[in-house]
Design a protein around this motif. Structure first.
Motif, PDB file in Angstrom:
ATOM      1  N   ASP A   1     -14.628 -23.239 -15.939  1.00 44.84           N
ATOM      2  CA  ASP A   1     -14.946 -22.891 -17.350  1.00 44.84           C
ATOM      3  C   ASP A   1     -14.128 -23.786 -18.594  1.00 44.84           C
ATOM      4  OD1 ASP A   1     -16.992 -21.022 -16.703  1.00 44.84           O
ATOM      5  OD2 ASP A   1     -15.347 -19.372 -16.770  1.00 44.84           O
ATOM      6  N   GLY A   2     -12.950 -24.128 -17.950  1.00 46.81           N
ATOM      7  CA  GLY A   2     -12.120 -24.949 -19.006  1.00 46.81           C
ATOM      8  C   GLY A   2     -12.675 -26.352 -19.025  1.00 46.81           C
ATOM      9  N   SER A   3     -13.177 -26.920 -17.998  1.00 44.84           N
ATOM     10  CA  SER A   3     -13.760 -28.301 -18.233  1.00 44.84           C
ATOM     11  C   SER A   3     -15.254 -27.932 -18.977  1.00 44.84           C
ATOM     12  CB  SER A   3     -14.125 -28.770 -16.773  1.00 44.84           C
ATOM     13  OG  SER A   3     -13.004 -29.107 -16.216  1.00 44.84           O
ATOM     14  N   ARG A   4     -16.007 -27.184 -18.186  1.00 40.98           N
ATOM     15  CA  ARG A   4     -17.466 -27.073 -19.301  1.00 40.98           C
ATOM     16  C   ARG A   4     -17.301 -26.739 -20.822  1.00 40.98           C
ATOM     17  NH1 ARG A   4     -22.549 -25.308 -17.318  1.00 40.98           N
ATOM     18  NH2 ARG A   4     -23.679 -24.188 -18.818  1.00 40.98           N
ATOM     19  N   ASN A   5     -16.222 -25.888 -21.047  1.00 44.74           N
ATOM     20  CA  ASN A   5     -16.199 -25.524 -22.474  1.00 44.74           C
ATOM     21  C   ASN A   5     -15.067 -26.085 -23.279  1.00 44.74           C
ATOM     22  OD1 ASN A   5     -18.070 -23.390 -21.880  1.00 44.74           O
ATOM     23  ND2 ASN A   5     -16.510 -22.063 -21.200  1.00 44.74           N
ATOM     24  N   PHE A   6     -14.503 -27.327 -22.505  1.00 42.36           N
ATOM     25  CA  PHE A   6     -13.578 -27.930 -23.286  1.00 42.36           C
ATOM     26  C   PHE A   6     -13.844 -28.617 -24.608  1.00 42.36           C
ATOM     27  CE2 PHE A   6     -11.766 -32.226 -23.828  1.00 42.36           C
ATOM     28  CZ  PHE A   6     -10.288 -32.188 -23.897  1.00 42.36           C
ATOM     29  N   ILE A   7     -14.977 -29.488 -24.533  1.00 42.84           N
ATOM     30  CA  ILE A   7     -15.002 -30.435 -25.452  1.00 42.84           C
ATOM     31  C   ILE A   7     -15.483 -29.852 -26.864  1.00 42.84           C
ATOM     32  CG2 ILE A   7     -17.783 -30.696 -25.177  1.00 42.84           C
ATOM     33  CD1 ILE A   7     -15.212 -33.276 -26.446  1.00 42.84           C
ATOM     34  N   LEU A   8     -16.132 -28.834 -26.991  1.00 51.02           N
ATOM     35  CA  LEU A   8     -16.437 -28.247 -28.386  1.00 51.02           C
ATOM     36  C   LEU A   8     -15.404 -27.593 -29.126  1.00 51.02           C
ATOM     37  CD1 LEU A   8     -19.850 -26.058 -27.594  1.00 51.02           C
ATOM     38  CD2 LEU A   8     -19.411 -28.367 -28.533  1.00 51.02           C
ATOM     39  N   PRO A   9     -14.234 -26.713 -28.358  1.00 55.51           N
ATOM     40  CA  PRO A   9     -13.138 -26.183 -29.282  1.00 55.51           C
ATOM     41  C   PRO A   9     -12.177 -27.500 -29.460  1.00 55.51           C
ATOM     42  CG  PRO A   9     -13.158 -25.626 -27.109  1.00 55.51           C
ATOM     43  CD  PRO A   9     -14.449 -26.076 -27.329  1.00 55.51           C
ATOM     44  N   PHE A  10     -12.323 -28.550 -28.762  1.00 59.05           N
ATOM     45  CA  PHE A  10     -11.200 -29.631 -28.635  1.00 59.05           C
ATOM     46  C   PHE A  10     -11.658 -30.438 -30.084  1.00 59.05           C
ATOM     47  CE2 PHE A  10     -10.104 -34.002 -27.896  1.00 59.05           C
ATOM     48  CZ  PHE A  10      -8.947 -34.072 -27.658  1.00 59.05           C
ATOM     49  N   MET A  11     -12.829 -30.517 -30.253  1.00 57.27           N
ATOM     50  CA  MET A  11     -13.322 -31.450 -31.288  1.00 57.27           C
ATOM     51  C   MET A  11     -13.031 -30.484 -32.614  1.00 57.27           C
ATOM     52  SD  MET A  11     -13.684 -34.633 -30.559  1.00 57.27           S
ATOM     53  CE  MET A  11     -14.344 -34.983 -31.985  1.00 57.27           C
ATOM     54  N   ALA A  12     -13.371 -29.381 -32.493  1.00 62.10           N
ATOM     55  CA  ALA A  12     -13.388 -28.462 -33.632  1.00 62.10           C
ATOM     56  C   ALA A  12     -11.768 -28.122 -34.071  1.00 62.10           C
ATOM     57  CB  ALA A  12     -14.097 -26.899 -33.243  1.00 62.10           C
TER      58      ALA A  12
END
Length: 408
Positions: A301-312
């Motif tokens: 889940d950490g890898s799959r859901n990483f990019i969206l909150p990271f860029m936001a």
């Protein structure tokens, strides 16, 4: 109505952000019936009746607008010529222009239609579901109105951010501080978008290649995938790795529709892997390794859901700035460095692959009177991408596209 633009902020100032799909329809159709069906389908998706607004402080959001700027055209032109023209013309998202369709010249009997969707109007699946709505309208059915769906950033407080993206949580925070202190920091406008499009596209054009994979070949490759316990995406990835002969940084778009909704809106996330083809091992072993790398990311889940909150987590105007760094119309000390680190300038992703797999829409409509006998998906060459691969299957039509942008 107000829906904040958060996880899709990187699409706002990207100068190459049009999702393209083209279909061929067999059946008796008139210009009036096509136009009426398009207008019917547009009004069935809430997001196409909004517009994008940018506040003076740099915040951006969807607000209620009008459906009328999403239009269909009839042209004596080729679909490639249309793309080469339209990719240079910025969609007026501030006026609610997200979607254009073009009925173009076709050698086969029937009707060829090219759909172009700005990514802020939705992801690849969104355009698939719009086409389904369009075909149902052509068949005389009255569709339900589907509310827009996006993925909000959620709670991006320090502790929540640490839980979601781990030790990298300090990275956006650090660059936000630098950006706020940068003397060249500013808020950008739609006029800045116009300048970016003019600069970027003055000497560039898309190069698009389509590869039709026969049903027999698809069956053969899928049988091999089943035997090896690998997915078709991993198989295709391995083929590109073998051909390119070096370690590649590969991105994958991933559907984030947990409730299987058919609404339009950005509902995609992404993962990435790095791998170099091992010529001392057979193709199968390489494919199994690629699949393992992908599975590890997809099941975490950490890898799959990483990019969206990271860029936001970055300041919104800083995200705009790195897109404009890519376009060549803005420079600052902070955005220049961040753009290079994130792959918006310099070394971008070597490959980006979106496999829509077998589309979950019918290929025949109106009791068999209408049939989509060709379907091609062309993802955009986003700012941090280079070689963009699109894959889709509808009925007996399996098509792979390779999309690049080159200087002319």
């Amino acid at each position: 109505m107000r829906v904040n633009i958060e996880t899709e902020r990187s699409d706002l100032f990207d100068v190459s952000i049009l999702i393209a799909m083209r279909i061929h329809i067999c059946g008796a159709l008139s210009e009036d019936s096509i136009r009426e069906a398009f207008e019917c389908a547009v009004k069935s998706h809430e997001i196409l009746g909004t517009r994008v607004f940018i506040d003076e402080d740099g915040s951006a959001y969807y607000e209620s607008g009008s459906y009328e700027n999403n239009r269909i055209f009839f042209e004596n032109n080729s679909w490639k010529n249309i793309i080469h023209r339209e990719e240079k013309n910025r969609f007026r998202i501030e006026d609610g222009e997200y979607l254009k369709a073009f009925v173009y010249e076709s050698d086969a009997e029937g009707c060829g239609i090219l759909f172009l969707l700005h990514h802020l109007g939705g992801d690849g699946k969104s355009l698939v579901y719009f086409i389904e709505t369009f075909m149902n309208c052509l068949s005389g059915n009255v569709p339900e109105v589907l509310e827009m769906r996006t993925i909000p950033a959620g709670d991006l407080s320090d502790e929540a951010l640490k839980d979601r993206i781990g030790p990298l949580a300090v990275f956006p925070k650090s660059y936000n501080k630098k950006w706020l202190k940068d003397e060249e920091k500013r808020t950008f406008s739609f006029e800045d978008m116009d300048a970016a499009y003019e600069e970027y596209w003055k000497d560039r054009a898309s190069v698009i290649n389509e590869y039709v994979i026969s049903p027999a070949m698809v069956s053969k490759k899928l049988a091999r995938c089943k035997e090896w316990n690998v997915g078709f995406t991993a198989y295709i990835t391995t083929a590109f790795l073998r051909r390119m002969g070096r370690k590649l940084d590969i991105g994958y778009a991933v559907d984030a529709r947990e409730n299987k909704n058919r609404s339009m809106g950005n509902q995609a996330t992404g993962i990435s892997i790095k791998y170099a083809y091992n010529y001392n091992k057979p193709f199968r072993k390489n494919a199994e390794k690629v699949q393992k790398l992908m599975t590890n990311k997809l099941e975490d889940d950490g890898s799959r859901n990483f990019i969206l909150p990271f860029m936001a987590a970055f300041e919104p105007t800083l995200v705009d700035a790195i897109n404009l760094e890519h376009a060549g119309t803005f420079r600052s000390k902070t955005s220049k460095k961040l753009a290079r680190i994130l792959g918006y300038t310099g070394k971008t992703k070597d490959l980006s692959i979106t496999n829509l797999t077998r589309l979950d829409i019918p290929d025949t409509y109106d009791d068999g009177k209408l049939k989509i006998d060709y379907f091609s998906f062309i993802p955009p060459v986003i700012s941090y991408g280079k070689n963009i691969i699109g894959l889709s299957t509808l009925g007996d039509s399996t098509v792979m596209t390779v999309h690049r942008v080159k200087k002319s």
